[in-house]
Scaffold this active site. Structure first.
Site, short mmCIF file in Angstrom:
data_model
loop_
_atom_site.label_atom_id
_atom_site.label_comp_id
_atom_site.label_asym_id
_atom_site.label_seq_id
_atom_site.Cartn_x
_atom_site.Cartn_y
_atom_site.Cartn_z
N CYS A 187 19.68 30.27 35.58
CA CYS A 187 20.07 29.35 36.64
C CYS A 187 20.65 29.95 37.92
CB CYS A 187 21.06 28.33 36.08
SG CYS A 187 20.40 27.36 34.72
N LYS A 231 22.89 19.61 40.56
CA LYS A 231 23.54 20.78 39.97
C LYS A 231 23.71 21.88 41.02
CE LYS A 231 22.61 24.43 36.59
NZ LYS A 231 21.78 24.84 35.44
N HIS A 284 26.03 25.14 40.58
CA HIS A 284 26.06 26.35 39.75
C HIS A 284 26.10 27.65 40.56
CE1 HIS A 284 24.97 27.87 35.45
NE2 HIS A 284 26.25 28.00 35.76
N ASN A 311 13.45 28.13 36.91
CA ASN A 311 13.00 29.15 35.96
C ASN A 311 12.14 28.47 34.91
OD1 ASN A 311 16.39 28.97 35.28
ND2 ASN A 311 14.98 28.22 33.72
#
Length: 464
Positions: free
Chosen positions: A75, A130, A132, A263
């Site tokens: 990520c 998200k 991250h 990914n």
């Protein structure tokens, strides 16, 4: 105001009016990023078990890349490279932040993101989903150029799972079944509020990262084996809703609309017949779907097989928007507009890393492993029951449907006798035939390219 004063006022205002007019003509950018979506998880990339009509429509009206890569198969470093156009060794983020244990890990505020560049160019900016890239103050979205933020600051399997609206927690713990729905509604609201000005909307969805969750409009308990399909169908519905908002605002055709993944897939997803999965440098871990629609520049229904990677988006989007590239930043991406139009595009190497090591190089059709590939243990592919509900004690819908290691998403890697195999991906996309012994000159050429790339990381960055 006399005539002279009026003329002087008008003359002074002309540059500002022209600048405002130029700004109004700049394209919007919508970048939708799925989390752990596999190369074979969309019907336009060969998925047969379910359909993704909204995403397929984007591909039919735009460009679909068949050989598109991310630099890291997990990520945070992948996202950092997407937003900066820089390889992880250069921006420094090589590992995932984890709340409570790695609070010092995050994208440095000195790095220049797409949010910052577009914001300085007069764009409204938002990150919805998200993040991250660091969950403590120096690394938050507001510090990286995003005026608006709504989402979870890390992965949806990391505790505590808290929903933020800008810098305030508004839901703790999160009802994950509503995440895709809430992110979509917030994205639509942003479009409606900023339709009169250029905007950059970065929409990194939580799904299909584990644990999987879908709203009641998409969850199908009557078919208990297809939770993953339910989740992808809801994501496709999100793309449809965003598209509809752009259409209703009359700005769809002057919006650069991108859909991609960060990914490869985890358990339950599909690599489309490629080897490996998320967290590995096999093709299934780093080759991802990529679709771009912008009819002012790109032809409809185009398929591009040129190897490209996510670092290319930084310079490409700025070129499409007419925003100058920063002069004091070393980029590893390249403007890929010619390649996406099907024109000649020079060959250049693409690298994959894991933590602090470069694992592979792809140059043209050739892919060489510079470190030994990741192989599996028996326990990695054995079915394991989900013992506890995820997370925070909140029961996720259908815990019995959450995919486990028994649902490996790609070809399971078998060990090669040569620890550093070489593959011709044009002839062998499944990485099955090691050609290193037959082509030692290619192995040597790729190793030399690797060394040149490493040396480029030692270049002194300009002082800011």
């Amino acid at each position: 105001m006399n005539v002279f004063q009026t003329c002087l006022f008008v003359a002074c205002m002309i540059p500002f009016l022209a600048a405002a007019d130029d700004l109004s003509q700049k394209p919007n950018v919508v970048l939708i990023l799925a989390d752990d979506l596999g190369y074979g998880d969309l019907s336009c990339y060969g998925q047969k078990e379910y359909r993704t009509p909204a995403i397929d429509r984007l591909a039919n009206e735009g460009v679909r890349a068949t050989d598109f890569y991310v630099p890291v198969p997990y990520c945070a470093p992948s996202r950092a490279s997407l937003l900066t156009g820089r390889f992880p060794f250069r921006h420094g983020m090589t590992r995932n932040p984890h709340p409570g244990t790695h609070d010092d890990v995050g994208l440095s505020p000195s790095e220049l993101t797409l949010g910052e560049v577009f914001g300085k160019a007069g764009y409204a900016t938002a990150c919805i989903g998200k993040w991250h890239l660091g969950h403590v103050d120096p690394f938050l979205p507001a510090r990286q150029g995003f005026e608006d933020y709504y989402g979870i600051l890390y992965s949806n399997d990391m505790l505590p799972v808290q929903l933020f609206d800008r810098d305030k927690v508004v839901e703790d713990p999160v009802d994950q079944s509503l995440l895709t729905e809430k992110y979509t509604a917030r994205a639509v609201k942003f479009i409606e509020e900023h339709k009169q000005e250029p905007f950059f909307l970065y929409l990194p969805h939580a799904m299909p990262h584990k644990p999987l969750a879908a709203s009641e409009n998409y969850y199908t308990p009557e078919t208990p084996e297809d939770l993953y399909a339910d989740v992808i169908r809801e994501m496709d519905g999100s793309v449809a809703a965003v598209r509809q908002a752009l259409e209703q605002a009359g700005i769809l055709d002057r919006t650069v609309f991108i859909f991609m993944s960060d990914n490869g897939p985890s358990y339950g997803g599909s690599t489309g017949g490629l080897k490996g999965r998320k967290a590995s440098a096999w093709e299934g871990g780093v080759r991802v779907p990529f679709i771009i629609r912008y009819p002012a520049v790109f032809p409809a229904g185009k398929e591009v097989a040129t190897p490209l990677w996510s670092l290319d988006l930084f310079p490409t989007l700025l070129e499409l928007a007419g925003v100058p590239l920063p002069e004091d930043v070393v980029l590893d991406g390249k403007d890929i507009i010619p390649a996406l139009k099907g024109e000649h595009f020079g060959r250049r190497p693409i690298f994959t890393a894991h933590n602090e090591k470069i694992i592979t190089i792809r140059d043209g059709d050739w892919k060489l492993y510079l470190e030994e590939p990741r192989y599996l243990k028996k326990s990695d592919v054995e079915s394991q029951p989900m013992l506890n509900p995820w997370p925070d004690g909140v029961t996720i819908i259908a815990p019995e449907e959450q995919p486990g290691p028994g649902q490996y998403p790609g070809i399971i890697p078998a060990r090669f006798s040569n620890p550093l195999p070489l593959f011709n991906l044009a002839e062998d996309p499944t990485e099955s035939l090691d050609l290193a012994a037959e082509y030692p000159e290619i192995v040597e050429r790729l190793k030399e390219a690797h060394q040149r790339f490493l040396k480029s990381m030692l270049r002194q960055e300009p002082q800011k």
